[in-house]
Design a protein around this motif. Structure first.
Motif, mmCIF file in Angstrom:
data_model
loop_
_atom_site.group_PDB
_atom_site.id
_atom_site.type_symbol
_atom_site.label_atom_id
_atom_site.label_comp_id
_atom_site.label_asym_id
_atom_site.label_seq_id
_atom_site.Cartn_x
_atom_site.Cartn_y
_atom_site.Cartn_z
ATOM 1 N N VAL A 224 0.878 -1.169 0.000
ATOM 2 C CA VAL A 224 0.000 0.000 0.000
ATOM 3 C C VAL A 224 0.914 1.216 0.000
ATOM 4 O O VAL A 224 1.647 1.444 0.963
ATOM 5 C CB VAL A 224 -0.923 0.034 1.233
ATOM 6 C CG1 VAL A 224 -1.838 1.257 1.173
ATOM 7 C CG2 VAL A 224 -1.751 -1.246 1.322
ATOM 8 N N ASN A 225 0.890 1.952 -1.102
ATOM 9 C CA ASN A 225 1.768 3.116 -1.251
ATOM 10 C C ASN A 225 0.932 4.396 -1.333
ATOM 11 O O ASN A 225 -0.005 4.488 -2.126
ATOM 12 C CB ASN A 225 2.625 2.998 -2.518
ATOM 13 C CG ASN A 225 3.620 1.864 -2.426
ATOM 14 O OD1 ASN A 225 4.042 1.483 -1.341
ATOM 15 N ND2 ASN A 225 4.016 1.328 -3.561
ATOM 16 N N TYR A 226 1.304 5.366 -0.523
ATOM 17 C CA TYR A 226 0.645 6.673 -0.523
ATOM 18 C C TYR A 226 1.554 7.657 -1.254
ATOM 19 O O TYR A 226 2.628 8.013 -0.750
ATOM 20 C CB TYR A 226 0.398 7.154 0.906
ATOM 21 C CG TYR A 226 -0.591 6.319 1.696
ATOM 22 C CD1 TYR A 226 -1.908 6.757 1.880
ATOM 23 C CD2 TYR A 226 -0.210 5.119 2.274
ATOM 24 C CE1 TYR A 226 -2.816 6.002 2.613
ATOM 25 C CE2 TYR A 226 -1.108 4.356 3.012
ATOM 26 C CZ TYR A 226 -2.404 4.800 3.177
ATOM 27 O OH TYR A 226 -3.303 4.051 3.911
ATOM 28 N N PHE A 227 1.142 8.083 -2.435
ATOM 29 C CA PHE A 227 1.925 9.014 -3.246
ATOM 30 C C PHE A 227 1.379 10.434 -3.076
ATOM 31 O O PHE A 227 0.157 10.634 -3.058
ATOM 32 C CB PHE A 227 1.839 8.652 -4.735
ATOM 33 C CG PHE A 227 2.436 7.328 -5.102
ATOM 34 C CD1 PHE A 227 3.738 7.253 -5.578
ATOM 35 C CD2 PHE A 227 1.713 6.154 -4.980
ATOM 36 C CE1 PHE A 227 4.300 6.037 -5.938
ATOM 37 C CE2 PHE A 227 2.258 4.934 -5.335
ATOM 38 C CZ PHE A 227 3.562 4.879 -5.812
ATOM 39 N N ARG A 228 2.263 11.399 -3.004
ATOM 40 C CA ARG A 228 1.827 12.787 -3.022
ATOM 41 C C ARG A 228 1.274 13.109 -4.396
ATOM 42 O O ARG A 228 1.963 12.967 -5.410
ATOM 43 C CB ARG A 228 3.002 13.718 -2.699
ATOM 44 C CG ARG A 228 3.422 13.700 -1.251
ATOM 45 C CD ARG A 228 4.478 14.740 -0.961
ATOM 46 N NE ARG A 228 4.075 16.085 -1.376
ATOM 47 C CZ ARG A 228 4.533 17.214 -0.832
ATOM 48 N NH1 ARG A 228 5.399 17.133 0.161
ATOM 49 N NH2 ARG A 228 4.145 18.383 -1.271
ATOM 50 N N ALA A 229 0.020 13.548 -4.452
ATOM 51 C CA ALA A 229 -0.621 13.799 -5.745
ATOM 52 C C ALA A 229 -0.010 14.984 -6.475
ATOM 53 O O ALA A 229 -0.155 15.099 -7.698
ATOM 54 C CB ALA A 229 -2.125 14.015 -5.553
ATOM 55 N N ASP A 230 0.697 15.862 -5.742
ATOM 56 C CA ASP A 230 1.345 16.986 -6.415
ATOM 57 C C ASP A 230 2.710 16.601 -6.970
ATOM 58 O O ASP A 230 3.349 17.403 -7.659
ATOM 59 C CB ASP A 230 1.473 18.180 -5.469
ATOM 60 C CG ASP A 230 2.329 17.871 -4.240
ATOM 61 O OD1 ASP A 230 2.487 16.682 -3.902
ATOM 62 O OD2 ASP A 230 2.828 18.817 -3.611
ATOM 63 N N LYS A 231 3.148 15.380 -6.694
ATOM 64 C CA LYS A 231 4.449 14.912 -7.176
ATOM 65 C C LYS A 231 4.312 13.797 -8.211
ATOM 66 O O LYS A 231 5.188 13.618 -9.059
ATOM 67 C CB LYS A 231 5.295 14.388 -6.014
ATOM 68 C CG LYS A 231 5.553 15.403 -4.906
ATOM 69 C CD LYS A 231 6.402 16.558 -5.375
ATOM 70 C CE LYS A 231 6.738 17.511 -4.229
ATOM 71 N NZ LYS A 231 7.502 18.680 -4.684
ATOM 72 N N PHE A 232 3.224 13.024 -8.134
ATOM 73 C CA PHE A 232 3.061 11.859 -9.000
ATOM 74 C C PHE A 232 1.802 11.971 -9.844
ATOM 75 O O PHE A 232 0.768 12.455 -9.395
ATOM 76 C CB PHE A 232 2.973 10.568 -8.174
ATOM 77 C CG PHE A 232 4.278 10.127 -7.587
ATOM 78 C CD1 PHE A 232 5.071 9.177 -8.224
ATOM 79 C CD2 PHE A 232 4.733 10.668 -6.399
ATOM 80 C CE1 PHE A 232 6.277 8.772 -7.683
ATOM 81 C CE2 PHE A 232 5.942 10.281 -5.852
ATOM 82 C CZ PHE A 232 6.712 9.324 -6.491
#
Length: 241
Positions: A224-232
Motif C-alpha cells: 500500500v503506497n501513498y503518493f503525493r498527488a502533487d508529485k506523481f
C-alpha cells in the motif's frame, strides 16, 4: 486578455486559455490567481462560466482552491508513469533523474490477518513481515510505503540499506515479481501519512494498492503506497476491444 469566441462551450475555451497562460508562464506554479471577479472580467465571461472552468481544472489537478484563501496554480508532477507499467518506486524516482532514498520506520513480524490469509493463501500459523518506510527523492519525502511479505519468502533477506524491495526479493530470495493486480484511489488529508510526507492540508494523496505475483503466479508481496498527488501522476493506456 479576453478569450476569442469559437463554436465550443465558453467554459471549454476558458479552460484552454488558462492552461495556455500557465504553460507560457503567465501564471507560475503555486502562484495565486486573480479573484473570480477580476479573472472573469479579464476573460470577458460570467462568473458562472469561470466557476465551471475552475471546477474542471481543479479535477484535473491543474489548480487547487483553498477555502477562504484563493485559487493557486498546482505544481506539475515530477513523476509520471503509466499504471500499466510495473515499476518500483526506486525506478520511478531514478527515471525522473532524481536520487532515491529511504527512511526506514519499522519492520515487524506478526500473525496474518484474515485478509492476509486470503491474499497470500497462507495458513493461520504462518507469519507476515510488515515493513513501513518513507521513500524520498533528492531527500524530499514523496511516498509512504507499507509492504507485506510472508516470512517464509523474505526470511533474513531484508536489508534496511537496500532501496527496492523488488530487487531484494529477486536477488536475495530468488523470487522475481512479474505482474501485479492494482487499484488506485485519491484521498484527501490523511491524519498519519500527510504529516510524514510534509503535505499541505490541501495536498491530496494517491493510494496505490497492489498484490504482486512471481513467475509461478504465487502472491508474494502486498503493498500500500501513498503518493503525493502533487508529485506523481499516473496514466493508463486503454484500448478499444
Amino acid at each position: 486578455m479576453s478569450i476569442k469566441s469559437d463554436n465550443r462551450h465558453l467554459y471549454l475555451q476558458v479552460i484552454d486559455h488558462l492552461k495556455q497562460d500557465i504553460e507560457k508562464g503567465f501564471y507560475k506554479e503555486r502562484e495565486k490567481l486573480p479573484s473570480e471577479f477580476d479573472l472573469a472580467k479579464q476573460l470577458g465571461v460570467s462568473r458562472a462560466t469561470l466557476r465551471e472552468a475552475l471546477r474542471i481544472l481543479e479535477e484535473e489537478n491543474v489548480i487547487i482552491r483553498r477555502h477562504g484563501v484563493g485559487t493557486f496554480v498546482n505544481a506539475k508532477p515530477l513523476f509520471t508513469s503509466g499504471i500499466e507499467q510495473l515499476s518500483s518506486v526506486t525506478d520511478m524516482i531514478l527515471q525522473a533523474g532524481m536520487k532515491p532514498g529511504t527512511i526506514f520506520l519499522s519492520s515487524s513480524t506478526t500473525g496474518p490477518t484474515e485478509e492476509d490469509i486470503r491474499r497470500f493463501s497462507c495458513s493461520m500459523d504462518e507469519e507476515i513481515v510488515v515493513i513501513e518506510r518513507v521513500r524520498t527523492a533528492n531527500g524530499e519525502p514523496v511516498v509512504y510505503c507499507i509492504d507485506k511479505v510472508p516470512d517464509r519468502i523474505l526470511a533474513d533477506a531484508f536489508s534496511h540499506e537496500q532501496e527496492s524491495i523488488f530487487n531484494i526479493l529477486e536477488m536475495e530470495a530468488s523470487r522475481k515479481i512479474t505482474y501485479a493486480v492494482a487499484s488506485i484511489e485519491p484521498i484527501g488529508y490523511h491524519e498519519k501519512v500527510s504529516p510524514i510526507l510534509e503535505c499541505d492540508p490541501e495536498t491530496a494523496l494517491l493510494v496505490l494498492k497492489q498484490m504482486h505475483f512471481d513467475e509461478m503466479d504465487e502472491p508474494i508481496l502486498y503493498s500500500v503506497n501513498y503518493f503525493r498527488a502533487d508529485k506523481f501522476s499516473f496514466q493508463v493506456l486503454r484500448k478499444r476491444v
